[in-house]
Write a protein that holds these residues in place. Structure first.
Motif, PDB file in Angstrom:
ATOM      1  N   GLU A 209       0.829  -1.207   0.000  1.00 29.97           N
ATOM      2  CA  GLU A 209       0.000   0.000   0.000  1.00 29.97           C
ATOM      3  C   GLU A 209       0.865   1.259   0.000  1.00 29.97           C
ATOM      4  N   ASP A 210       1.993   1.204   0.703  1.00 30.86           N
ATOM      5  CA  ASP A 210       2.920   2.331   0.695  1.00 30.86           C
ATOM      6  C   ASP A 210       3.470   2.556  -0.717  1.00 30.86           C
ATOM      7  N   ALA A 211       3.804   1.466  -1.405  1.00 28.69           N
ATOM      8  CA  ALA A 211       4.310   1.582  -2.779  1.00 28.69           C
ATOM      9  C   ALA A 211       3.242   2.173  -3.694  1.00 28.69           C
ATOM     10  N   LEU A 212       2.006   1.727  -3.553  1.00 26.83           N
ATOM     11  CA  LEU A 212       0.916   2.281  -4.364  1.00 26.83           C
ATOM     12  C   LEU A 212       0.719   3.765  -4.082  1.00 26.83           C
ATOM     13  N   THR A 213       0.798   4.138  -2.816  1.00 23.71           N
ATOM     14  CA  THR A 213       0.664   5.548  -2.432  1.00 23.71           C
ATOM     15  C   THR A 213       1.767   6.380  -3.064  1.00 23.71           C
ATOM     16  N   LYS A 214       2.990   5.880  -3.018  1.00 27.98           N
ATOM     17  CA  LYS A 214       4.111   6.610  -3.619  1.00 27.98           C
ATOM     18  C   LYS A 214       3.914   6.765  -5.124  1.00 27.98           C
ATOM     19  N   MET A 215       3.446   5.705  -5.781  1.00 33.67           N
ATOM     20  CA  MET A 215       3.194   5.777  -7.226  1.00 33.67           C
ATOM     21  C   MET A 215       2.110   6.812  -7.523  1.00 33.67           C
ATOM     22  N   TYR A 216       1.057   6.772  -6.740  1.00 30.43           N
ATOM     23  CA  TYR A 216      -0.048   7.721  -6.938  1.00 30.43           C
ATOM     24  C   TYR A 216       0.415   9.162  -6.743  1.00 30.43           C
ATOM     25  N   LYS A 217       1.155   9.393  -5.664  1.00 30.00           N
ATOM     26  CA  LYS A 217       1.662  10.753  -5.396  1.00 30.00           C
ATOM     27  C   LYS A 217       2.570  11.230  -6.523  1.00 30.00           C
ATOM     28  N   PHE A 218       3.418  10.356  -7.021  1.00 31.35           N
ATOM     29  CA  PHE A 218       4.295  10.713  -8.126  1.00 31.35           C
ATOM     30  C   PHE A 218       3.471  11.096  -9.357  1.00 31.35           C
ATOM     31  N   LEU A 219       2.497  10.283  -9.681  1.00 32.23           N
ATOM     32  CA  LEU A 219       1.687  10.527 -10.880  1.00 32.23           C
ATOM     33  C   LEU A 219       0.806  11.771 -10.761  1.00 32.23           C
ATOM     34  N   THR A 220       0.348  12.071  -9.559  1.00 32.94           N
ATOM     35  CA  THR A 220      -0.537  13.223  -9.386  1.00 32.94           C
ATOM     36  C   THR A 220       0.217  14.513  -9.103  1.00 32.94           C
ATOM     37  N   SER A 221       1.535  14.434  -8.925  1.00 39.10           N
ATOM     38  CA  SER A 221       2.310  15.642  -8.633  1.00 39.10           C
ATOM     39  C   SER A 221       2.741  16.366  -9.909  1.00 39.10           C
ATOM     40  N   LYS A 222       2.468  15.788 -11.016  1.00 41.92           N
ATOM     41  CA  LYS A 222       2.906  16.370 -12.302  1.00 41.92           C
ATOM     42  C   LYS A 222       1.923  17.376 -12.823  1.00 41.92           C
TER      43      LYS A 222
END
Length: 148
Positions: free
Chosen positions: A135-148
């Protein structure tokens, strides 16, 4: 046959998309079996409204990255089933706030129970994985994708 062989998928995103598609398909089937009169999109909407009561249609459309006309159709269906109501904003009479109703809460709770069951079933198929790390990995991926 593994996911790569069946789908010719090379990337994490592609593989995740297929898994999500199958989870959504399973949820639709279970909702139907349980007599839950919600689409998956409506289930997402009710979850959002439960956590952010008083959104206007445009805010909801922005949250779900959908056009306003598509959101109107979903809200109309939810309103016809008495799961959501539109009320005039006291501070700005032109705005209509979307509120979850008691029947909406009831159907949302039933849908959440089904969602939880499916989640537990899916997670039980994955052995030796730390769900917190996943879940932490998914959160990091989501944050990366939404920070652009």
């Amino acid at each position: 046959m593994d996911l790569h062989q069946k789908l010719y998928c090379e990337t994490t995103g592609c593989r995740m998309a297929y898994v999500v598609k199958e989870i959504i398909k399973t949820l639709r089937k279970r909702f139907d079996e349980e007599g839950i009169e919600l689409t998956i999109e409506q289930f997402f909407i009710l979850n959002i409204l439960d956590n952010e009561d008083g959104l206007i249609l445009q805010e909801l459309a922005d949250t779900l990255d959908r056009d306003k006309s598509a959101m109107v159709r979903h809200i109309d269906g939810l309103e016809q089933n008495h799961f959501v109501t539109r009320v005039t904003d006291e501070e700005d009479k032109r705005r209509k706030l979307l509120l979850l109703t008691k029947p909406g809460m009831k159907v949302l709770e039933k849908a959440r129970q089904v969602d939880q069951q499916v989640d537990e079933e899916v997670n039980s198929t994955v052995e030796n994985i730390d769900m917190d790390k996943f879940e932490d990995a998914l959160t990091k991926m989501y944050k990366f994708l939404t920070s652009k």
